[in-house]
Design a protein around this motif. Structure first.
Motif, PDB file in Angstrom:
ATOM      1  N   PRO A  65       0.813  -1.217   0.000  1.00  0.00           N
ATOM      2  CA  PRO A  65       0.000   0.000   0.000  1.00  0.00           C
ATOM      3  C   PRO A  65       0.848   1.270   0.000  1.00  0.00           C
ATOM      4  O   PRO A  65       0.512   2.247  -0.659  1.00  0.00           O
ATOM      5  CB  PRO A  65      -0.825  -0.110   1.285  1.00  0.00           C
ATOM      6  N   GLY A  66       1.967   1.249   0.708  1.00  0.00           N
ATOM      7  CA  GLY A  66       2.837   2.430   0.746  1.00  0.00           C
ATOM      8  C   GLY A  66       3.374   2.788  -0.623  1.00  0.00           C
ATOM      9  O   GLY A  66       3.445   3.966  -0.994  1.00  0.00           O
ATOM     10  N   SER A  67       3.732   1.770  -1.412  1.00  0.00           N
ATOM     11  CA  SER A  67       4.253   2.041  -2.755  1.00  0.00           C
ATOM     12  C   SER A  67       3.166   2.620  -3.654  1.00  0.00           C
ATOM     13  O   SER A  67       3.433   3.482  -4.489  1.00  0.00           O
ATOM     14  CB  SER A  67       4.857   0.771  -3.368  1.00  0.00           C
ATOM     15  N   GLN A  68       1.927   2.186  -3.458  1.00  0.00           N
ATOM     16  CA  GLN A  68       0.815   2.720  -4.228  1.00  0.00           C
ATOM     17  C   GLN A  68       0.506   4.161  -3.812  1.00  0.00           C
ATOM     18  O   GLN A  68       0.223   5.012  -4.664  1.00  0.00           O
ATOM     19  CB  GLN A  68      -0.412   1.834  -4.054  1.00  0.00           C
ATOM     20  N   ILE A  69       0.582   4.436  -2.532  1.00  0.00           N
ATOM     21  CA  ILE A  69       0.345   5.793  -2.033  1.00  0.00           C
ATOM     22  C   ILE A  69       1.408   6.743  -2.573  1.00  0.00           C
ATOM     23  O   ILE A  69       1.092   7.870  -2.973  1.00  0.00           O
ATOM     24  CB  ILE A  69       0.308   5.804  -0.488  1.00  0.00           C
ATOM     25  N   ARG A  70       2.668   6.297  -2.608  1.00  0.00           N
ATOM     26  CA  ARG A  70       3.739   7.153  -3.153  1.00  0.00           C
ATOM     27  C   ARG A  70       3.473   7.524  -4.599  1.00  0.00           C
ATOM     28  O   ARG A  70       3.627   8.683  -5.003  1.00  0.00           O
ATOM     29  CB  ARG A  70       5.101   6.461  -3.022  1.00  0.00           C
ATOM     30  N   LEU A  71       3.053   6.553  -5.403  1.00  0.00           N
ATOM     31  CA  LEU A  71       2.782   6.843  -6.800  1.00  0.00           C
ATOM     32  C   LEU A  71       1.564   7.764  -6.938  1.00  0.00           C
ATOM     33  O   LEU A  71       1.599   8.740  -7.691  1.00  0.00           O
ATOM     34  CB  LEU A  71       2.576   5.555  -7.599  1.00  0.00           C
ATOM     35  N   ALA A  72       0.500   7.486  -6.206  1.00  0.00           N
ATOM     36  CA  ALA A  72      -0.695   8.341  -6.271  1.00  0.00           C
ATOM     37  C   ALA A  72      -0.363   9.768  -5.851  1.00  0.00           C
ATOM     38  O   ALA A  72      -0.828  10.727  -6.470  1.00  0.00           O
ATOM     39  CB  ALA A  72      -1.804   7.769  -5.403  1.00  0.00           C
ATOM     40  N   HIS A  73       0.452   9.911  -4.816  1.00  0.00           N
ATOM     41  CA  HIS A  73       0.838  11.253  -4.357  1.00  0.00           C
ATOM     42  C   HIS A  73       1.643  11.986  -5.432  1.00  0.00           C
ATOM     43  O   HIS A  73       1.404  13.169  -5.697  1.00  0.00           O
ATOM     44  CB  HIS A  73       1.629  11.168  -3.047  1.00  0.00           C
ATOM     45  N   HIS A  74       2.586  11.284  -6.041  1.00  0.00           N
ATOM     46  CA  HIS A  74       3.376  11.914  -7.107  1.00  0.00           C
ATOM     47  C   HIS A  74       2.464  12.356  -8.248  1.00  0.00           C
ATOM     48  O   HIS A  74       2.567  13.490  -8.730  1.00  0.00           O
ATOM     49  CB  HIS A  74       4.450  10.955  -7.638  1.00  0.00           C
ATOM     50  N   LEU A  75       1.568  11.484  -8.691  1.00  0.00           N
ATOM     51  CA  LEU A  75       0.671  11.827  -9.790  1.00  0.00           C
ATOM     52  C   LEU A  75      -0.224  13.015  -9.422  1.00  0.00           C
ATOM     53  O   LEU A  75      -0.460  13.904 -10.244  1.00  0.00           O
ATOM     54  CB  LEU A  75      -0.185  10.623 -10.186  1.00  0.00           C
ATOM     55  N   ALA A  76      -0.700  13.029  -8.183  1.00  0.00           N
ATOM     56  CA  ALA A  76      -1.602  14.097  -7.744  1.00  0.00           C
ATOM     57  C   ALA A  76      -0.894  15.436  -7.606  1.00  0.00           C
ATOM     58  O   ALA A  76      -1.515  16.486  -7.786  1.00  0.00           O
ATOM     59  CB  ALA A  76      -2.253  13.716  -6.416  1.00  0.00           C
ATOM     60  N   THR A  77       0.390  15.407  -7.305  1.00  0.00           N
ATOM     61  CA  THR A  77       1.105  16.676  -7.126  1.00  0.00           C
ATOM     62  C   THR A  77       1.817  17.132  -8.390  1.00  0.00           C
ATOM     63  O   THR A  77       1.896  18.332  -8.642  1.00  0.00           O
ATOM     64  CB  THR A  77       2.127  16.576  -5.970  1.00  0.00           C
ATOM     65  N   ALA A  78       2.294  16.204  -9.191  1.00  0.00           N
ATOM     66  CA  ALA A  78       3.080  16.586 -10.370  1.00  0.00           C
ATOM     67  C   ALA A  78       2.277  16.567 -11.680  1.00  0.00           C
ATOM     68  O   ALA A  78       2.667  17.216 -12.645  1.00  0.00           O
ATOM     69  CB  ALA A  78       4.295  15.664 -10.511  1.00  0.00           C
ATOM     70  N   HIS A  79       1.194  15.825 -11.704  1.00  0.00           N
ATOM     71  CA  HIS A  79       0.461  15.638 -12.967  1.00  0.00           C
ATOM     72  C   HIS A  79      -1.051  15.777 -12.784  1.00  0.00           C
ATOM     73  O   HIS A  79      -1.818  15.140 -13.508  1.00  0.00           O
ATOM     74  CB  HIS A  79       0.773  14.258 -13.552  1.00  0.00           C
ATOM     75  N   ARG A  80      -1.489  16.586 -11.870  1.00  0.00           N
ATOM     76  CA  ARG A  80      -2.930  16.673 -11.556  1.00  0.00           C
ATOM     77  C   ARG A  80      -3.775  16.981 -12.794  1.00  0.00           C
ATOM     78  O   ARG A  80      -4.868  16.456 -12.955  1.00  0.00           O
ATOM     79  CB  ARG A  80      -3.178  17.718 -10.467  1.00  0.00           C
TER      80      ARG A  80
END
Length: 130
Positions: A65-80
């Motif tokens: 789950p942590g690895s999925q959260i890291r990717l979701a966070h990156h996408l949400a902040t860098a590619h919203r």
């Protein structure tokens, strides 16, 4: 999804399949690095789940789950701006829309964007947990 979408012979449910990431993710070195790390982590956890005794927590640090959260966070902040819109039929999307309409804080917006990002790379059957 209808029962016509499931082939009873193969037992595969399309809602359980990992989607192919969109092409724009492969243009970002951070996306590629984080996505690759996530898939590697999930593969290692799958192997561990087959080799440990029943009842043993094979991911005690919640690496999957942590690895999925890291990717979701990156996408949400860098590619919203590239994330999909709210999906009809997704109860969690509807929840986030209601929360944003009531509160609308920056934190709520980030969490909602992380959920929309999860639709990009997490199987539909699991994205509701995000």
């Amino acid at each position: 999804m209808s029962t016509d979408d499931v082939n009873p012979d193969d037992g595969i449910n399309p809602d359980d399949e990992w989607p192919l990431p969109p092409a724009w993710m492969f243009d970002c070195a951070d996306c590629v690095r984080i996505y690759s790390a996530m898939k590697r982590t999930l593969a290692e956890i799958d192997i561990l789940s087959l080799t440990v005794e029943p009842g043993v927590d094979y991911d005690p640090f919640d690496s999957g789950p942590g690895s999925q959260i890291r990717l979701a966070h990156h996408l949400a902040t860098a590619h919203r701006e590239l994330l999909p819109d709210w999906l009809g039929g997704c109860a969690r999307c509807a929840d986030h829309q209601r929360w944003l309409a009531r509160k609308g804080t920056t934190g709520d917006e980030l969490v909602a964007a992380e959920h929309r990002a999860a639709h990009v790379f997490i199987p539909p059957s699991r994205v509701g947990l995000f």
